[in-house]
Enzyme design. Structure first.
Site, PDB file in Angstrom:
ATOM      1  N   GLY A  12      25.911  35.501 -64.404  1.00 22.72           N
ATOM      2  CA  GLY A  12      25.665  35.917 -63.033  1.00 22.72           C
ATOM      3  C   GLY A  12      24.234  36.385 -62.840  1.00 22.72           C
ATOM      4  N   ASP A  13      23.907  36.737 -61.604  1.00 30.32           N
ATOM      5  CA  ASP A  13      22.564  37.231 -61.252  1.00 30.32           C
ATOM      6  C   ASP A  13      21.482  36.195 -61.526  1.00 30.32           C
ATOM      7  OD1 ASP A  13      23.692  39.876 -60.709  1.00 30.32           O
ATOM      8  OD2 ASP A  13      23.796  40.107 -62.880  1.00 30.32           O
ATOM      9  N   GLY A  17      21.630  33.450 -54.563  1.00 28.51           N
ATOM     10  CA  GLY A  17      21.404  33.725 -53.149  1.00 28.51           C
ATOM     11  C   GLY A  17      20.260  32.919 -52.580  1.00 28.51           C
ATOM     12  N   HIS A  41      24.164  39.132 -53.412  1.00 30.73           N
ATOM     13  CA  HIS A  41      23.074  38.178 -53.259  1.00 30.73           C
ATOM     14  C   HIS A  41      21.951  38.871 -52.496  1.00 30.73           C
ATOM     15  CE1 HIS A  41      25.472  35.067 -54.840  1.00 30.73           C
ATOM     16  NE2 HIS A  41      26.024  34.610 -53.741  1.00 30.73           N
ATOM     17  N   THR A 130      32.881  46.815 -61.447  1.00 32.57           N
ATOM     18  CA  THR A 130      32.202  47.501 -60.351  1.00 32.57           C
ATOM     19  C   THR A 130      33.111  48.518 -59.668  1.00 32.57           C
ATOM     20  OG1 THR A 130      32.840  45.722 -58.836  1.00 32.57           O
ATOM     21  CG2 THR A 130      30.669  45.561 -59.874  1.00 32.57           C
ATOM     22  N   GLN A 224      29.153  35.320 -59.408  1.00 34.76           N
ATOM     23  CA  GLN A 224      29.076  35.598 -60.846  1.00 34.76           C
ATOM     24  C   GLN A 224      28.532  34.381 -61.609  1.00 34.76           C
ATOM     25  OE1 GLN A 224      32.581  36.332 -59.584  1.00 34.76           O
ATOM     26  NE2 GLN A 224      31.975  38.362 -59.003  1.00 34.76           N
ATOM     27  N   THR A 301      25.195  47.435 -57.254  1.00 33.09           N
ATOM     28  CA  THR A 301      25.407  48.653 -58.032  1.00 33.09           C
ATOM     29  C   THR A 301      24.132  49.390 -58.387  1.00 33.09           C
ATOM     30  OG1 THR A 301      25.286  47.461 -60.137  1.00 33.09           O
ATOM     31  CG2 THR A 301      27.449  47.595 -59.066  1.00 33.09           C
ATOM     32  N   ALA A 304      20.854  48.770 -64.160  1.00 36.00           N
ATOM     33  CA  ALA A 304      19.852  47.974 -64.873  1.00 36.00           C
ATOM     34  C   ALA A 304      20.544  46.872 -65.660  1.00 36.00           C
ATOM     35  CB  ALA A 304      19.048  48.870 -65.805  1.00 36.00           C
ATOM     36  N   LEU A 332      11.058  31.504 -63.243  1.00 33.83           N
ATOM     37  CA  LEU A 332      10.089  31.034 -64.236  1.00 33.83           C
ATOM     38  C   LEU A 332       8.851  31.920 -64.247  1.00 33.83           C
ATOM     39  CD1 LEU A 332       9.347  28.788 -66.292  1.00 33.83           C
ATOM     40  CD2 LEU A 332       8.300  27.544 -64.380  1.00 33.83           C
TER      41      LEU A 332
END
Length: 430
Positions: A12-13, A17, A41, A130, A224, A301, A304, A332
């Site tokens: 995920g992340d 988005g 997102h 979460t 995710q 959330t 980190a 990149l």
């Protein structure tokens, strides 16, 4: 007709988005098909930042139909709050631009209570949820006792559903030292918001079938990443839904024949939120640098993210289980200035070299990465929109990732800005 599924090929992340927002300019319909409001997102449009968790990214672009499919578990209060939030930022939201599946299951306050209590009881062994009730809501869905969107229009059925829920949740809450659940209060709260929620409700499968027949371009937006999939991820450190591209069909009500391209998203490095195995994690200055430059904090959330080198073994496996057609490589530019960059090409497990991520928890924690080192680059990739804008070493890096993963890059993202994309192949063109 073209149907493009976007899935994360890591944990995920990965920047879905921005990529979904970029692709939505080519789409007629944008569909969320799994998860809940546990995955955020962040979109940057003309300098304005939009943070979405439940609503499809297509909403921030006018002229698109956004759909929340049946595979999503929906917190109705959060949905209404999120709608109000983006309306305050100047985005128009109406039943003409947003549709909610009438057979989607609801997240209730009881689910959040259980989620938080269970996670707290695990202590140091916490999974990293979460605590937004996603898992318990999916449990009730599978257990055939969930309250669904359509039930809000039928108070008599709602009574029966709440009684069934109480039969399950009373002993469950007692075992977690939670207060007795109040069925009457839950019904009152649901009926209070029912008119607002039902205004968006439709049989989504029927709507999408009509769109497919008309030849509409449909973008399926995953949440995710595949390595958080309940079956194919790092179990039990996973989410509670199926994240792989195949679920785009089941989670929206369209047949698999409507899908023509699967785009797998991966960062040029790796991140993970919460607990669980992470073979290439850099718990050192390298990891701190990646996190600082990449602004690696959770959208919802604020936690980190753990950071490490690109893991081609994991991404290759994610691409296999999702039938990925091509890659979208993001962030990149975060690697700008590194003298050398490492890529995980295999694992060592009990003295043997393996080319896959094992299913067993003990083995997952024991694998050691085998690295290949490439020369970094001193020039900037930020804002690049063509191969000629990239330093030669950056081109070599991207090409090597393609070789190791076994998939071509369709897109390379070089900044958070929507237009900073190098396009090699438009997924909607097949």
């Amino acid at each position: 007709m073209a149907g493009v599924v976007v899935v994360g090929a890591q944990w995920g992340d990965e920047g879905k988005g921005k990529i979904v927002d970029w692709l939505s300019s080519r789409a007629d319909v944008v569909v969320r098909f799994q998860g809940g409001h546990n995955a955020g997102h962040t979109l940057v449009i003309d300098g304005k930042v939009f943070k979405l968790a439940l609503l499809p990214s297509g909403l921030v672009r006018g002229g698109k139909l956004s759909v929340i499919g049946n595979g999503v578990v929906v917190d109705p209060w959060h949905m209404l709050t999120e709608i109000e939030g983006i309306q305050a930022q100047g985005i128009e939201v109406s039943p003409e631009s947003l549709v909610l599946a009438d057979n989607a299951s609801l997240i209730l306050p009881w689910h959040k209570d259980i989620d938080a209590a269970r996670e707290g009881a695990l202590g140091a062994a916490q999974i990293g949820t979460t605590k937004r009730g996603i898992g318990p809501a999916y449990e009730d869905r599978v257990g055939r006792r969930a309250i669904r969107v359509a039930d809000l229009a039928d108070p008599a059925a709602l009574d029966l559903k709440i009684e069934r829920l109480l039969a399950h949740h009373r002993p469950l809450r007692a075992g977690l030292d939670l207060p007795e659940p109040d069925g009457a209060a839950l019904k009152a709260a649901l009926l209070e918001i029912a008119p607002q929620v039902l205004a968006y409700a439709q049989p989504v499968w029927k709507l999408l079938d009509e769109k497919v027949r008309r030849g509409s371009r449909i973008l399926f937006e995953g949440a995710q990443g595949v390595m958080l999939d309940v079956d194919h991820g790092t179990y039990p450190f996973v989410t509670s839904s199926s994240v792989v591209a195949g679920n785009a069909s089941a989670g929206s009500g369209v047949g698999p024949g409507a899908i023509s391209y699967v785009l797998g998203l991966a960062k040029a490095y790796t991140t993970r939120v919460g607990a669980g195995p992470f073979p290439t994690e850099q718990d050192n200055d390298i990891g701190k640098r990646l996190g600082t430059v990449g602004h690696e904090f959770g959208t919802n959330t604020g936690r980190a993210r753990r950071c490490g080198w690109f893991d081609s073994v994991m991404v290759r496996q994610a691409c296999a289980t999702s039938g990925v057609t091509g890659l979208a490589l993001t962030k990149l530019d975060v690697l700008d200035g590194f003298e050398e960059i490492k890529i995980c090409t295999a694992y060592k497990l009990n003295g043997k070299t393996i080319d896959y991520f094992p299913a067993g928890l003990t083995d997952q924690a024991a694998v050691e990465p085998v690295y290949e080192t490439l020369k970094g680059w001193s020039g900037s990739t930020r804002g690049a929109r063509s191969w000629t804008d990239l330093p030669p070493e950056a081109v070599v890096y991207v090409r090597r990732l393609e070789e190791l993963v076994g998939k071509p890059c369709a897109l390379v993202s070089t900044s958070p800005e929507r237009e900073d994309v190098i396009l090699m192949r438009d997924p909607f063109e097949g």
